[in-house]
Write a protein that holds these residues in place. Structure first.
Motif, PDB file in Angstrom:
ATOM      1  N   LYS A   1     144.104 -27.936 -54.021  1.00 37.06           N
ATOM      2  CA  LYS A   1     144.142 -29.648 -55.010  1.00 37.06           C
ATOM      3  C   LYS A   1     144.279 -30.907 -54.844  1.00 37.06           C
ATOM      4  O   LYS A   1     143.676 -32.268 -55.496  1.00 37.06           O
ATOM      5  CB  LYS A   1     145.644 -29.443 -55.677  1.00 37.06           C
ATOM      6  CG  LYS A   1     146.599 -30.149 -56.314  1.00 37.06           C
ATOM      7  CD  LYS A   1     148.021 -29.827 -56.805  1.00 37.06           C
ATOM      8  CE  LYS A   1     148.255 -30.974 -57.073  1.00 37.06           C
ATOM      9  NZ  LYS A   1     148.847 -32.557 -56.513  1.00 37.06           N
TER      10      LYS A   1
ATOM     11  N   GLU B   1     142.587 -27.832 -66.894  1.00 36.73           N
ATOM     12  CA  GLU B   1     143.970 -28.508 -67.007  1.00 36.73           C
ATOM     13  C   GLU B   1     145.020 -28.491 -65.443  1.00 36.73           C
ATOM     14  O   GLU B   1     146.034 -28.779 -65.341  1.00 36.73           O
ATOM     15  CB  GLU B   1     144.556 -28.727 -68.286  1.00 36.73           C
ATOM     16  CG  GLU B   1     143.819 -28.776 -69.444  1.00 36.73           C
ATOM     17  CD  GLU B   1     143.841 -28.636 -70.508  1.00 36.73           C
ATOM     18  OE1 GLU B   1     144.921 -29.566 -71.605  1.00 36.73           O
ATOM     19  OE2 GLU B   1     144.260 -27.093 -71.055  1.00 36.73           O
TER      20      GLU B   1
ATOM     21  N   ILE C   1     141.915 -33.749 -56.940  1.00 37.48           N
ATOM     22  CA  ILE C   1     142.743 -34.576 -57.190  1.00 37.48           C
ATOM     23  C   ILE C   1     142.104 -36.316 -56.519  1.00 37.48           C
ATOM     24  O   ILE C   1     141.890 -37.331 -56.871  1.00 37.48           O
ATOM     25  CB  ILE C   1     144.394 -34.800 -57.939  1.00 37.48           C
ATOM     26  CG1 ILE C   1     144.248 -33.658 -58.836  1.00 37.48           C
ATOM     27  CG2 ILE C   1     144.714 -35.703 -58.590  1.00 37.48           C
ATOM     28  CD1 ILE C   1     145.014 -32.698 -58.761  1.00 37.48           C
TER      29      ILE C   1
ATOM     30  N   LYS D   1     144.900 -31.478 -62.953  1.00 38.79           N
ATOM     31  CA  LYS D   1     145.376 -32.199 -63.339  1.00 38.79           C
ATOM     32  C   LYS D   1     146.684 -32.092 -63.636  1.00 38.79           C
ATOM     33  O   LYS D   1     147.078 -33.414 -64.309  1.00 38.79           O
ATOM     34  CB  LYS D   1     144.198 -33.031 -64.671  1.00 38.79           C
ATOM     35  CG  LYS D   1     142.389 -33.384 -63.677  1.00 38.79           C
ATOM     36  CD  LYS D   1     141.474 -34.076 -65.854  1.00 38.79           C
ATOM     37  CE  LYS D   1     140.298 -33.345 -64.871  1.00 38.79           C
ATOM     38  NZ  LYS D   1     139.881 -33.643 -65.624  1.00 38.79           N
TER      39      LYS D   1
END
Length: 251
Positions: free
Chosen positions: A247, A224, A251, A227
């Protein structure tokens, strides 16, 4: 499992922990993270009974740890293993003597039983045959593994690790993380790790709590993390330019 309910801790007029609720899950690696001064060390000391909360409750499974008398606390501590930041080995003792120390203190095992248990724990941490070495004759990574062996020698239900990768190179840190994670799973231990190591967070962070100014700023798993939309988490985890690029890529 260890559960904290509305835990507060003050030193004089300074409130360090401000009403924490969290469950450290059995059979999982539970990580406490946060900036310096966030309250991580104070929380860990409360969990192991080195400090007493100003208010709130700490539950070890179904036992209210905060209401126990001295003898009952001692019994709980028999089920606790502790890996210290600097390993905290006795320089004047051999590896075997360091590992067997808790058994000498708290059990009535025979010499053979102690020897067998030491050898078994050394096998778990991949240090077979170093029984007669002294800490000064081993590397930092080996000392940390000896510390793990000593922490699990009494077959604890709860394992506390204070900055287990402090002072270690990245490769050795991965080894230590792997050992802690595998021991946790194989023995269904409630493991609590106080860490600044973001590699540990992303490798073994199954149940993570981020402390911020004495409060819980975020909680979740390593899956998690990437996100999450928490600004507090992003500021802490992705302070490194490399991790920020990771990251952005993911993402």
């Amino acid at each position: 499992m260890i559960r904290i309910e509305q835990i507060r801790k003050s030193f004089g007029d300074v409130e360090v922990l401000k009403g924490l609720d969290f469950t450290f899950e059995k059979g999982k690696t539970n990580l406490i993270i946060g900036k310096s001064g966030a309250g991580k060390t104070v929380l860990l000391k409360l969990l192991v009974g080195l400090l007493t909360p100003t208010s709130g409750k700490i539950w070890y499974d179904n036992v209210n740890f905060t209401e126990l008398d001295h003898e009952a606390v001692r019994k709980i501590r028999m089920d606790v293993g502790m890996l210290f930041q600097g390993s905290a080995l006795f320089d004047s003792m051999t590896v075997e003597e360091n590992i067997r120390f808790p058994m000498d203190m708290f059990t009535k095992k025979t010499e053979k039983e102690k020897k067998d248990r030491v050898n078994y724990c050394l096998e778990i941490v991949n240090l077979e045959g170093v029984n007669d070495k002294y800490p000064s004759e081993t590397s930092g990574g080996m000392q940390k593994r000896v510390g793990i062996a000593r922490a699990i020698v009494l077959e604890p239900k709860y394992l506390f690790c204070d900055e287990p990768n402090s002072g270690l190179d990245p490769t050795t840190s991965i080894v230590i993380d792997g050992l802690i994670a595998s021991i946790t799973k194989e023995n269904n231990i409630t493991t609590v790790i106080n860490t600044h190591d973001m590699n540990s967070v992303m490798e073994i962070g199954e149940n993570i709590v981020l402390l911020n100014e004495g409060k819980i700023g975020w909680q979740g798993s390593k899956e998690e993390v990437l996100k999450s939309e928490s600004d507090l988490l992003h500021d802490f985890i992705f302070a490194s330019p490399f991790l920020q690029k990771l990251k952005d890529h993911v993402i």
